[in-house]
Design a protein around this motif. Sequence first.
Motif, PDB file in Angstrom:
ATOM      1  N   ALA A  49      44.290  27.655  41.676  1.00  0.00           N
ATOM      2  CA  ALA A  49      44.517  28.189  40.789  1.00  0.00           C
ATOM      3  C   ALA A  49      43.556  28.258  39.683  1.00  0.00           C
ATOM      4  O   ALA A  49      43.570  29.122  39.023  1.00  0.00           O
ATOM      5  CB  ALA A  49      45.320  26.981  40.229  1.00  0.00           C
ATOM      6  N   ALA A  50      42.635  27.632  39.736  1.00  0.00           N
ATOM      7  CA  ALA A  50      41.310  27.333  39.025  1.00  0.00           C
ATOM      8  C   ALA A  50      40.432  29.034  39.262  1.00  0.00           C
ATOM      9  O   ALA A  50      40.127  29.517  38.422  1.00  0.00           O
ATOM     10  CB  ALA A  50      40.745  26.276  39.620  1.00  0.00           C
ATOM     11  N   LEU A  51      40.300  29.827  40.300  1.00  0.00           N
ATOM     12  CA  LEU A  51      39.539  31.048  40.369  1.00  0.00           C
ATOM     13  C   LEU A  51      40.562  31.984  39.702  1.00  0.00           C
ATOM     14  O   LEU A  51      40.197  32.277  39.707  1.00  0.00           O
ATOM     15  CB  LEU A  51      40.103  31.636  41.938  1.00  0.00           C
ATOM     16  N   LEU A  52      42.020  31.441  40.326  1.00  0.00           N
ATOM     17  CA  LEU A  52      42.728  32.672  39.210  1.00  0.00           C
ATOM     18  C   LEU A  52      42.632  32.396  37.512  1.00  0.00           C
ATOM     19  O   LEU A  52      42.356  33.419  37.202  1.00  0.00           O
ATOM     20  CB  LEU A  52      44.694  32.050  39.724  1.00  0.00           C
ATOM     21  N   SER A  53      42.870  31.765  37.145  1.00  0.00           N
ATOM     22  CA  SER A  53      42.397  31.698  35.260  1.00  0.00           C
ATOM     23  C   SER A  53      40.858  32.351  35.280  1.00  0.00           C
ATOM     24  O   SER A  53      39.996  32.734  34.082  1.00  0.00           O
ATOM     25  CB  SER A  53      42.782  29.932  35.083  1.00  0.00           C
ATOM     26  N   HIS A  54      39.703  31.659  36.077  1.00  0.00           N
ATOM     27  CA  HIS A  54      38.303  31.784  35.847  1.00  0.00           C
ATOM     28  C   HIS A  54      38.594  33.028  36.089  1.00  0.00           C
ATOM     29  O   HIS A  54      37.280  34.078  35.482  1.00  0.00           O
ATOM     30  CB  HIS A  54      37.563  31.192  36.845  1.00  0.00           C
ATOM     31  N   GLY A  55      38.439  34.050  36.936  1.00  0.00           N
ATOM     32  CA  GLY A  55      38.623  35.769  37.435  1.00  0.00           C
ATOM     33  C   GLY A  55      39.306  36.343  35.871  1.00  0.00           C
ATOM     34  O   GLY A  55      38.544  37.444  35.542  1.00  0.00           O
ATOM     35  N   ALA A  56      40.190  35.824  35.711  1.00  0.00           N
ATOM     36  CA  ALA A  56      40.915  36.199  34.455  1.00  0.00           C
ATOM     37  C   ALA A  56      40.557  36.299  33.467  1.00  0.00           C
ATOM     38  O   ALA A  56      40.310  37.107  32.292  1.00  0.00           O
ATOM     39  CB  ALA A  56      42.052  35.483  33.884  1.00  0.00           C
ATOM     40  N   LYS A  57      39.581  34.795  32.872  1.00  0.00           N
ATOM     41  CA  LYS A  57      38.628  34.786  31.898  1.00  0.00           C
ATOM     42  C   LYS A  57      37.423  35.365  31.766  1.00  0.00           C
ATOM     43  O   LYS A  57      37.182  36.137  31.262  1.00  0.00           O
ATOM     44  CB  LYS A  57      38.700  33.083  31.903  1.00  0.00           C
TER      45      LYS A  57
END
Length: 204
Positions: free
Chosen positions: A116-124
């Motif tokens: 989940a953190a990797l998903l939002s980090h990638g989008a950011k």
Amino acid sequence: MGVVELLGIAASVSLLAGWRLYLCVFATGLAMRTGWIELPHHLAALDVLANPWVLGIAGLGLIAEFFADKIVLLDSVWDAIHTLVRPVGGALLAMAIVDAQDPAWQVISFLLGGGAALLSHGAKAGARVVVNASPEPFSNVAVSTGEDVATAGLLYLALANPVAAVAIAVLFAIAMILLLIMLRRVVKRLLRDPVLAPDPGPPS
């Protein structure tokens, strides 16, 4: 608190950690230390976040990230450095929140929290690269400030209301996936733009 609500909190915090890991750690620890938020009994494992040393380190990271994230190009460098840090931090936060005795649940929460953190980090990080292409610096500051406010508000709501945490986790995850899809299309369009194509040079 049921399993669904507990996983909702873990997912929400992990997703938000992909945006602002230090803010998530600092705000949660400060809220616990000052009594601003009375966390459920299931979140007792997060007591370590109220440790003065943890608060101090998270506070320094929060200040550094606040300014670094608002400077063009430096924000992308900061994101690149934290490509590993944020997912690991989100995974550890998820493990602390679930606090299950079953090792299987610990592994599941670690993997899902990190993902989940990797998903939002990638989008950011991807969105920030696109924003940095703008010739004026104000859009970068506006986007970064918006992320600060959204992270703080959603984190408070998720910790204070487990039911809302489930909705936040689902909607936030969907938004990040849609953002990644949109960014992929933008990048493909930019790569196909003949104006951005490299000059082949004079014919030999």
